[in-house]
Design a protein around this motif. Structure first.
Motif, PDB file in Angstrom:
ATOM      1  N   MET A   1       0.835  -1.191   0.000  1.00  0.00           N
ATOM      2  CA  MET A   1       0.000   0.000   0.000  1.00  0.00           C
ATOM      3  C   MET A   1       0.870   1.241   0.000  1.00  0.00           C
ATOM      4  SD  MET A   1      -2.638   1.468   2.900  1.00  0.00           S
ATOM      5  CE  MET A   1      -1.265   2.007   3.922  1.00  0.00           C
ATOM      6  N   SER A   2       0.523   2.232  -0.825  1.00  0.00           N
ATOM      7  CA  SER A   2       1.228   3.503  -0.848  1.00  0.00           C
ATOM      8  C   SER A   2       0.426   4.543  -0.070  1.00  0.00           C
ATOM      9  CB  SER A   2       1.416   3.981  -2.293  1.00  0.00           C
ATOM     10  OG  SER A   2       2.159   3.043  -3.035  1.00  0.00           O
ATOM     11  N   GLU A   3       1.135   5.525   0.477  1.00  0.00           N
ATOM     12  CA  GLU A   3       0.451   6.621   1.135  1.00  0.00           C
ATOM     13  C   GLU A   3      -0.222   7.509   0.089  1.00  0.00           C
ATOM     14  OE1 GLU A   3       3.102   8.764   3.591  1.00  0.00           O
ATOM     15  OE2 GLU A   3       3.469   7.102   4.981  1.00  0.00           O
ATOM     16  N   LEU A   4      -1.237   8.254   0.533  1.00  0.00           N
ATOM     17  CA  LEU A   4      -1.908   9.164  -0.375  1.00  0.00           C
ATOM     18  C   LEU A   4      -0.936  10.255  -0.818  1.00  0.00           C
ATOM     19  CD1 LEU A   4      -5.375   9.604   1.389  1.00  0.00           C
ATOM     20  CD2 LEU A   4      -4.749   8.028  -0.449  1.00  0.00           C
ATOM     21  N   PRO A   5      -1.068  10.733  -2.044  1.00  0.00           N
ATOM     22  CA  PRO A   5      -0.168  11.793  -2.526  1.00  0.00           C
ATOM     23  C   PRO A   5      -0.228  13.014  -1.609  1.00  0.00           C
ATOM     24  CG  PRO A   5      -1.511  10.915  -4.315  1.00  0.00           C
ATOM     25  CD  PRO A   5      -2.048  10.330  -3.067  1.00  0.00           C
ATOM     26  N   HIS A   6       0.911  13.645  -1.408  1.00  0.00           N
ATOM     27  CA  HIS A   6       0.997  14.784  -0.494  1.00  0.00           C
ATOM     28  C   HIS A   6       0.906  16.116  -1.215  1.00  0.00           C
ATOM     29  CE1 HIS A   6       5.116  13.914  -1.854  1.00  0.00           C
ATOM     30  NE2 HIS A   6       5.280  15.227  -1.806  1.00  0.00           N
ATOM     31  N   SER A   7       0.761  16.096  -2.549  1.00  0.00           N
ATOM     32  CA  SER A   7       0.670  17.333  -3.315  1.00  0.00           C
ATOM     33  C   SER A   7       0.030  17.059  -4.668  1.00  0.00           C
ATOM     34  CB  SER A   7       2.059  17.945  -3.521  1.00  0.00           C
ATOM     35  OG  SER A   7       2.838  17.110  -4.366  1.00  0.00           O
ATOM     36  N   ILE A   8      -0.280  18.136  -5.390  1.00  0.00           N
ATOM     37  CA  ILE A   8      -0.846  17.985  -6.737  1.00  0.00           C
ATOM     38  C   ILE A   8       0.186  17.348  -7.669  1.00  0.00           C
ATOM     39  CG2 ILE A   8      -1.776  19.237  -8.724  1.00  0.00           C
ATOM     40  CD1 ILE A   8      -2.745  21.378  -6.702  1.00  0.00           C
ATOM     41  N   ASP A   9       1.427  17.777  -7.555  1.00  0.00           N
ATOM     42  CA  ASP A   9       2.477  17.204  -8.405  1.00  0.00           C
ATOM     43  C   ASP A   9       2.651  15.712  -8.133  1.00  0.00           C
ATOM     44  OD1 ASP A   9       3.046  19.588  -9.696  1.00  0.00           O
ATOM     45  OD2 ASP A   9       4.560  20.193  -8.236  1.00  0.00           O
ATOM     46  N   THR A  28      -5.574  18.172  -9.598  1.00  0.00           N
ATOM     47  CA  THR A  28      -5.898  19.036  -8.457  1.00  0.00           C
ATOM     48  C   THR A  28      -7.155  18.571  -7.749  1.00  0.00           C
ATOM     49  OG1 THR A  28      -4.843  20.960  -9.494  1.00  0.00           O
ATOM     50  CG2 THR A  28      -6.431  21.390  -7.746  1.00  0.00           C
ATOM     51  N   VAL A  29      -8.225  18.322  -8.516  1.00  0.00           N
ATOM     52  CA  VAL A  29      -9.485  17.935  -7.880  1.00  0.00           C
ATOM     53  C   VAL A  29      -9.386  16.526  -7.294  1.00  0.00           C
ATOM     54  CG1 VAL A  29     -10.632  16.936  -9.920  1.00  0.00           C
ATOM     55  CG2 VAL A  29     -11.993  18.078  -8.156  1.00  0.00           C
ATOM     56  N   MET A  34      -9.070  13.295  -2.202  1.00  0.00           N
ATOM     57  CA  MET A  34      -8.425  12.395  -1.252  1.00  0.00           C
ATOM     58  C   MET A  34      -8.076  13.113   0.045  1.00  0.00           C
ATOM     59  SD  MET A  34      -5.961  10.042  -3.696  1.00  0.00           S
ATOM     60  CE  MET A  34      -5.234  11.405  -4.629  1.00  0.00           C
ATOM     61  N   LYS A  35      -7.613  14.362  -0.072  1.00  0.00           N
ATOM     62  CA  LYS A  35      -7.195  15.128   1.102  1.00  0.00           C
ATOM     63  C   LYS A  35      -8.380  15.472   1.997  1.00  0.00           C
ATOM     64  CE  LYS A  35      -3.604  17.273   3.022  1.00  0.00           C
ATOM     65  NZ  LYS A  35      -2.381  16.576   3.410  1.00  0.00           N
ATOM     66  N   MET A  36      -9.516  15.806   1.393  1.00  0.00           N
ATOM     67  CA  MET A  36     -10.693  16.238   2.143  1.00  0.00           C
ATOM     68  C   MET A  36     -11.631  15.093   2.489  1.00  0.00           C
ATOM     69  SD  MET A  36     -11.436  19.617  -0.215  1.00  0.00           S
ATOM     70  CE  MET A  36     -12.972  20.060   0.606  1.00  0.00           C
ATOM     71  N   GLY A  37     -11.381  13.898   1.944  1.00  0.00           N
ATOM     72  CA  GLY A  37     -12.253  12.767   2.205  1.00  0.00           C
ATOM     73  C   GLY A  37     -13.618  12.907   1.575  1.00  0.00           C
ATOM     74  N   ARG A  38     -13.668  13.570   0.412  1.00  0.00           N
ATOM     75  CA  ARG A  38     -14.931  13.801  -0.278  1.00  0.00           C
ATOM     76  C   ARG A  38     -14.984  12.959  -1.551  1.00  0.00           C
ATOM     77  NH1 ARG A  38     -16.785  19.070   0.825  1.00  0.00           N
ATOM     78  NH2 ARG A  38     -18.492  18.715  -0.663  1.00  0.00           N
ATOM     79  N   VAL A 176     -13.931   7.452  -2.934  1.00  0.00           N
ATOM     80  CA  VAL A 176     -15.099   7.258  -3.799  1.00  0.00           C
ATOM     81  C   VAL A 176     -14.950   8.044  -5.096  1.00  0.00           C
ATOM     82  CG1 VAL A 176     -17.600   7.446  -3.999  1.00  0.00           C
ATOM     83  CG2 VAL A 176     -16.558   6.931  -1.776  1.00  0.00           C
ATOM     84  N   ILE A 177     -15.117   7.333  -6.213  1.00  0.00           N
ATOM     85  CA  ILE A 177     -15.155   7.948  -7.541  1.00  0.00           C
ATOM     86  C   ILE A 177     -16.515   7.625  -8.148  1.00  0.00           C
ATOM     87  CG2 ILE A 177     -14.144   8.062  -9.840  1.00  0.00           C
ATOM     88  CD1 ILE A 177     -12.153   8.963  -7.823  1.00  0.00           C
ATOM     89  N   ILE A 178     -17.274   8.657  -8.523  1.00  0.00           N
ATOM     90  CA  ILE A 178     -18.582   8.475  -9.152  1.00  0.00           C
ATOM     91  C   ILE A 178     -18.479   8.961 -10.593  1.00  0.00           C
ATOM     92  CG2 ILE A 178     -21.032   9.100  -9.091  1.00  0.00           C
ATOM     93  CD1 ILE A 178     -20.670   9.727  -6.113  1.00  0.00           C
TER      94      ILE A 178
END
Length: 304
Positions: A1-9, A28-29, A34-38, A176-178
């Protein structure tokens, strides 16, 4: 498992590492989602790569992909859970035969998690080794409004209620991806719980890079001609213009035919790879495809 990306780049690098060529707006979105959990709500025409985003995110992060493929008539039993009625009946018969069938105790037994069949929604809320899964709700616009309303509880609190067991809540919300092809409008109440992005057809430069990554066997000339031809088709008034998936398929098909460049006869023979409606194919069969190819080759030669 990888950690979530820490930046847009870092998000761009994650997508690029899986050969997904994204623009910065998408990265960016996706990063913010991922950062906001939305949840991330992706709209766009069929074949532009919406579903692929969830797949490459799953591979890049080393997390499980759980896919809920939506369709007309999708219900809770198919999407969330149902009881294994056959196994329950066998347990009841066995209890009766052994004389151990005691009302409340038997009911608690047959309505336990042992007999629960988990469908994609419930699976996405369960804990997973390696971290929360990527939960793809694909083509939401194919379902009805009743099911869309049911999703509100899940997307608001990442929980679902099973009457016999109570409320099951995710310890770690899934990513979640819709996706929707916009065959109908999705209600604002659901959209408000998501971040939004419109996935458009790529520019010629980006599509050329996509072909180079996905069909590396194709020569530079073939790739350039394929992309330029498809880009011109998208400017026509067709019933369904080809998406990126069709571009990749066409380039692959031409490689299988040992083509280093496109000729009019090959275009005519392989239109069924690019176009999926007879009216569109017929429109290009009366010399239009040859004219487009002539223009493509002229423009590419002038650009050299």
């Amino acid at each position: 498992m990888s950690e979530l990306p820490h930046s847009i780049d870092a998000t761009l690098d994650l997508l690029s590492g899986q050969d997904y060529v994204a623009d910065r707006a998408l990265a960016t979105v996706l990063y913010l989602s991922m950062k906001m959990g939305r949840p991330l709500f992706l709209e766009g025409e069929a074949g532009v790569g919406k579903t692929e985003i969830a797949k490459v995110l799953s591979k890049g992060l080393g997390r499980r992909l759980i896919r809920l493929q939506c369709y007309e008539g999708l219900d809770i039993a198919s999407a969330v859970y149902e009881w294994n009625h056959a196994a329950q009946m066998i347990a009841i018969r066995a209890a009766e035969a052994s004389g151990t069938a005691a009302g409340d105790q038997l009911e608690d037994n047959v309505f336990s998690e042992r007999y629960l069949i988990r469908r994609p929604v419930l699976e996405a809320l369960e804990p997973h080794e390696g971290g929360a899964p990527v939960f793809l709700i694909d083509e939401l616009d194919r379902t009805d409004e009743a099911f869309e309303a049911f999703l509100l509880e899940i997307l608001s609190d990442f929980q679902v209620t099973v009457p016999e067991l109570g409320t099951i809540k995710a310890a770690e919300p899934p990513l979640v991806i819709i996706t929707t092809n916009r065959t109908r409008e999705i209600h604002d109440a659901l959209k408000r719980r998501c971040l939004y992005h419109w996935v458009d057809y790529p520019s010629a430069e980006r599509e050329l890079e996509i072909v180079a990554r996905r069909v590396p066997q194709a020569s530079e000339q073939l790739s350039a001609e394929v992309v330029a031809f498809v880009q011109r088709l998208r400017k026509m008034d067709l019933f369904k213009v080809p998406g990126v998936a069709e571009t990749i398929d066409w380039a692959t098909a031409l490689i299988e035919l040992d083509k280093m460049a496109i000729d009019p006869e090959t275009v005519s023979d392989t239109l069924g790879v690019l176009l999926k409606y007879q009216d569109d194919i017929q429109r290009l069969s009366d010399g239009a495809a040859a004219e487009i190819l002539t223009d493509v080759k002229r423009d590419l030669a002038a650009a050299e």
